[in-house]
Design a protein around this motif. Structure first.
Motif, PDB file in Angstrom:
ATOM      1  N   PRO A  18       0.803  -1.225   0.000  1.00 47.34           N
ATOM      2  CA  PRO A  18       0.000   0.000   0.000  1.00 47.34           C
ATOM      3  C   PRO A  18       0.833   1.270   0.000  1.00 47.34           C
ATOM      4  O   PRO A  18       1.869   1.364   0.655  1.00 47.34           O
ATOM      5  CB  PRO A  18      -0.821  -0.112   1.296  1.00 47.34           C
ATOM      6  CG  PRO A  18      -0.008  -1.000   2.188  1.00 47.34           C
ATOM      7  CD  PRO A  18       0.707  -1.961   1.287  1.00 47.34           C
ATOM      8  N   LEU A  19       0.370   2.239  -0.765  1.00 48.80           N
ATOM      9  CA  LEU A  19       0.888   3.606  -0.750  1.00 48.80           C
ATOM     10  C   LEU A  19      -0.209   4.523  -0.217  1.00 48.80           C
ATOM     11  O   LEU A  19      -1.397   4.197  -0.281  1.00 48.80           O
ATOM     12  CB  LEU A  19       1.280   4.058  -2.159  1.00 48.80           C
ATOM     13  CG  LEU A  19       2.405   3.326  -2.866  1.00 48.80           C
ATOM     14  CD1 LEU A  19       2.493   3.807  -4.311  1.00 48.80           C
ATOM     15  CD2 LEU A  19       3.728   3.545  -2.151  1.00 48.80           C
ATOM     16  N   ARG A  20       0.197   5.691   0.265  1.00 50.27           N
ATOM     17  CA  ARG A  20      -0.768   6.698   0.704  1.00 50.27           C
ATOM     18  C   ARG A  20      -0.991   7.674  -0.463  1.00 50.27           C
ATOM     19  O   ARG A  20      -0.095   8.414  -0.844  1.00 50.27           O
ATOM     20  CB  ARG A  20      -0.252   7.432   1.948  1.00 50.27           C
ATOM     21  CG  ARG A  20      -0.053   6.520   3.150  1.00 50.27           C
ATOM     22  CD  ARG A  20       0.633   7.248   4.289  1.00 50.27           C
ATOM     23  NE  ARG A  20       1.959   7.746   3.894  1.00 50.27           N
ATOM     24  CZ  ARG A  20       2.740   8.490   4.679  1.00 50.27           C
ATOM     25  NH1 ARG A  20       2.338   8.840   5.891  1.00 50.27           N
ATOM     26  NH2 ARG A  20       3.925   8.884   4.247  1.00 50.27           N
ATOM     27  N   TRP A  21      -2.189   7.634  -1.029  1.00 49.17           N
ATOM     28  CA  TRP A  21      -2.499   8.369  -2.245  1.00 49.17           C
ATOM     29  C   TRP A  21      -3.205   9.682  -1.948  1.00 49.17           C
ATOM     30  O   TRP A  21      -4.122   9.739  -1.126  1.00 49.17           O
ATOM     31  CB  TRP A  21      -3.401   7.534  -3.155  1.00 49.17           C
ATOM     32  CG  TRP A  21      -2.723   6.350  -3.760  1.00 49.17           C
ATOM     33  CD1 TRP A  21      -2.476   5.138  -3.163  1.00 49.17           C
ATOM     34  CD2 TRP A  21      -2.188   6.258  -5.082  1.00 49.17           C
ATOM     35  NE1 TRP A  21      -1.830   4.304  -4.037  1.00 49.17           N
ATOM     36  CE2 TRP A  21      -1.636   4.961  -5.221  1.00 49.17           C
ATOM     37  CE3 TRP A  21      -2.136   7.135  -6.159  1.00 49.17           C
ATOM     38  CZ2 TRP A  21      -1.035   4.531  -6.394  1.00 49.17           C
ATOM     39  CZ3 TRP A  21      -1.538   6.706  -7.326  1.00 49.17           C
ATOM     40  CH2 TRP A  21      -0.994   5.423  -7.446  1.00 49.17           C
ATOM     41  N   GLY A  22      -2.772  10.725  -2.641  1.00 52.13           N
ATOM     42  CA  GLY A  22      -3.506  11.972  -2.686  1.00 52.13           C
ATOM     43  C   GLY A  22      -4.109  12.132  -4.066  1.00 52.13           C
ATOM     44  O   GLY A  22      -3.465  11.789  -5.062  1.00 52.13           O
ATOM     45  N   ILE A  83       2.165   9.659  -2.878  1.00 51.74           N
ATOM     46  CA  ILE A  83       2.038   9.797  -4.327  1.00 51.74           C
ATOM     47  C   ILE A  83       0.741  10.526  -4.648  1.00 51.74           C
ATOM     48  O   ILE A  83      -0.255  10.373  -3.932  1.00 51.74           O
ATOM     49  CB  ILE A  83       2.061   8.410  -5.018  1.00 51.74           C
ATOM     50  CG1 ILE A  83       1.982   8.555  -6.544  1.00 51.74           C
ATOM     51  CG2 ILE A  83       0.984   7.484  -4.479  1.00 51.74           C
ATOM     52  CD1 ILE A  83       2.289   7.255  -7.288  1.00 51.74           C
ATOM     53  N   ILE A  84       0.766  11.302  -5.712  1.00 51.84           N
ATOM     54  CA  ILE A  84      -0.422  12.060  -6.107  1.00 51.84           C
ATOM     55  C   ILE A  84      -0.912  11.591  -7.469  1.00 51.84           C
ATOM     56  O   ILE A  84      -0.131  11.507  -8.425  1.00 51.84           O
ATOM     57  CB  ILE A  84      -0.130  13.570  -6.117  1.00 51.84           C
ATOM     58  CG1 ILE A  84       0.098  14.049  -4.676  1.00 51.84           C
ATOM     59  CG2 ILE A  84      -1.279  14.353  -6.762  1.00 51.84           C
ATOM     60  CD1 ILE A  84       0.428  15.494  -4.539  1.00 51.84           C
ATOM     61  N   TYR A  85      -2.181  11.281  -7.517  1.00 54.67           N
ATOM     62  CA  TYR A  85      -2.862  10.951  -8.763  1.00 54.67           C
ATOM     63  C   TYR A  85      -3.450  12.240  -9.303  1.00 54.67           C
ATOM     64  O   TYR A  85      -4.334  12.851  -8.680  1.00 54.67           O
ATOM     65  CB  TYR A  85      -3.951   9.911  -8.495  1.00 54.67           C
ATOM     66  CG  TYR A  85      -4.907   9.665  -9.626  1.00 54.67           C
ATOM     67  CD1 TYR A  85      -4.471   9.155 -10.845  1.00 54.67           C
ATOM     68  CD2 TYR A  85      -6.271   9.911  -9.466  1.00 54.67           C
ATOM     69  CE1 TYR A  85      -5.365   8.912 -11.880  1.00 54.67           C
ATOM     70  CE2 TYR A  85      -7.181   9.659 -10.492  1.00 54.67           C
ATOM     71  CZ  TYR A  85      -6.717   9.162 -11.700  1.00 54.67           C
ATOM     72  OH  TYR A  85      -7.605   8.921 -12.718  1.00 54.67           O
ATOM     73  N   VAL A  86      -2.940  12.691 -10.443  1.00 59.33           N
ATOM     74  CA  VAL A  86      -3.350  13.966 -11.025  1.00 59.33           C
ATOM     75  C   VAL A  86      -4.503  13.710 -11.987  1.00 59.33           C
ATOM     76  O   VAL A  86      -4.320  13.102 -13.044  1.00 59.33           O
ATOM     77  CB  VAL A  86      -2.176  14.655 -11.743  1.00 59.33           C
ATOM     78  CG1 VAL A  86      -2.640  15.979 -12.357  1.00 59.33           C
ATOM     79  CG2 VAL A  86      -1.021  14.886 -10.778  1.00 59.33           C
ATOM     80  N   ALA A  87      -5.689  14.188 -11.610  1.00 56.49           N
ATOM     81  CA  ALA A  87      -6.895  13.947 -12.401  1.00 56.49           C
ATOM     82  C   ALA A  87      -7.616  15.250 -12.715  1.00 56.49           C
ATOM     83  O   ALA A  87      -8.836  15.280 -12.858  1.00 56.49           O
ATOM     84  CB  ALA A  87      -7.822  12.999 -11.655  1.00 56.49           C
ATOM     85  N   THR A  88      -6.862  16.323 -12.820  1.00 55.97           N
ATOM     86  CA  THR A  88      -7.407  17.629 -13.187  1.00 55.97           C
ATOM     87  C   THR A  88      -7.741  17.641 -14.680  1.00 55.97           C
ATOM     88  O   THR A  88      -7.387  16.710 -15.418  1.00 55.97           O
ATOM     89  CB  THR A  88      -6.362  18.714 -12.913  1.00 55.97           C
ATOM     90  OG1 THR A  88      -5.210  18.449 -13.721  1.00 55.97           O
ATOM     91  CG2 THR A  88      -5.950  18.729 -11.448  1.00 55.97           C
ATOM     92  N   PRO A  89      -8.382  18.702 -15.195  1.00 55.81           N
ATOM     93  CA  PRO A  89      -8.486  18.847 -16.651  1.00 55.81           C
ATOM     94  C   PRO A  89      -7.104  18.816 -17.303  1.00 55.81           C
ATOM     95  O   PRO A  89      -6.101  19.176 -16.678  1.00 55.81           O
ATOM     96  CB  PRO A  89      -9.155  20.222 -16.807  1.00 55.81           C
ATOM     97  CG  PRO A  89      -9.964  20.382 -15.557  1.00 55.81           C
ATOM     98  CD  PRO A  89      -9.146  19.740 -14.469  1.00 55.81           C
TER      99      PRO A  89
END
Length: 353
Positions: A18-22, A83-89
């Motif tokens: 597991p990772l801690r996701w933003g 880690i960051i999941y980038v889901a912007t436009p």
């Protein structure tokens, strides 16, 4: 051709550390990504960030995420995020990803990783300098069926690939962001990324491209068709449009066999391999949606980081950049320029980088 297809080597996503996701950008795809992780993995959804505190808080409340931030910078600087999941436009991917990398966070960036190749190269350079992972979330290439396809290609069962045909069209209701030019609208980045990514992953950089485009009444591009020739003589043909649904089938023709991936080829599902002497092998998998497929990319990233790697084999950054170079050239030929972009380079420059 083999007597039977290889087995998928993709491990169970539950087994990934597991990772801690933003999550940056609490929109439609982010909600499906988060739900997929919650149902299929041990990944931890630690925080969500948006330009609106209310939107972040609402998203966090629906999905049980403990922290909600009112800016992407706050999310990037959050101490309990790996880690960051980038889901912007699309047109915000570049800035938000760079901000996260500067803050020391790994990034998984929704496809397309950026709106052009130059932006993607900046992300790649910063990630390398910081010793961080940056990957495009092109979920298709992480699916178990694509691991089987990859093995068939790597073992040469199709022979030399001489032609690739892939397309993707879809209908959108008025008011959808795909009709907004300020958000890099049009079908190319939303839909066309899939066939272009498949073509460039299989054949590399084309040496000749011919593109046609049609404008949509909303002001964005409505349709693109293109034919390509590659240095070894292979051809590729593609179309993407926002007018209506297409079969979204992909066909890869080799000198020994032909691979046909059921539509929609970019989703979970099956495919057939038929040799030129009439033998046929079938990969059957239950068709699925984002909920059944998005978790594989997160699990692959988690396994890579646990192994000390800063890239995933399923979608190397070099392939993401190559795909965007081709998209840049299609736009150059048709005359599509997104807001705030630098002047576009010549065809020779784009195709020979």
């Amino acid at each position: 051709m083999p007597d039977r297809l290889p087995e998928s080597r993709v491990p169970d996503s539950w087994d990934a550390p597991p990772l801690r996701w933003g999550i940056a950008g609490p929109g439609w795809i982010a909600e499906r990504f988060a739900a997929s992780l919650q149902q299929h993995t041990r990944q931890v959804l630690a925080a969500v960030g948006s330009r609106s505190t209310d939107r972040s808080a609402g998203f966090a409340g629906r999905l049980g995420i403990p922290a909600a931030y009112g800016s992407y910078r706050e999310l990037a600087e959050a101490p309990d995020v790996d880690i960051i999941y980038v889901a912007t436009p699309h047109n915000h991917h570049h800035r938000v990803a760079l901000e996260a990398l500067e803050a020391g966070k790994h990034v998984l960036v929704e496809k397309p990783i950026c709106i052009n190749a130059e932006q993607a190269e900046e992300i790649a350079a910063l990630a390398e300098s910081k010793g961080l992972l940056a990957t495009e979330a092109l979920w298709t290439f992480f699916l178990p069926k694509f691991d089987v396809v990859r093995q068939l290609l790597d073992e040469g069962y199709l022979g030399q690939v001489v032609s690739v045909m892939a397309e993707y069209g879809e209908h959108f209701e008025p008011g959808h962001r795909i009709f907004d030019g300020s958000l890099a609208g049009g079908p190319l980045l939303d839909l066309g990324t899939y066939p272009l990514a498949l073509i460039t992953a299989l054949l590399g950089d084309p040496e000749e491209v011919r593109a046609l485009g049609t404008s949509h009444p909303s002001g964005v591009n409505g349709q693109i068709s293109a034919v390509m020739r590659f240095p070894d003589g292979a051809h590729a043909v593609t179309n993407t449009n926002l007018y209506g649904f297409t079969p979204t089938v992909a066909t890869v023709v080799g000198t020994q066999a032909t691979l046909t991936i059921d539509g929609p080829f970019n989703f979970p599902g099956g495919f057939s391999v038929k040799s030129h002497d009439g033998r046929e092998l079938r990969y059957d998998a239950e068709p699925g949606e984002h909920l059944e497929g998005l978790h594989y990319q997160a699990a692959a990233v988690a396994r890579a980081l646990a192994a000390g790697r800063r890239e995933v084999v399923e979608r190397p950054l070099a392939e993401s950049i190559r795909c965007l170079r081709l998209a840049d050239e299609l736009r150059r030929q048709i005359g599509i320029r997104f807001p705030d972009e630098a002047p576009q380079a010549s065809a020779a420059t784009l195709l020979n980088q």
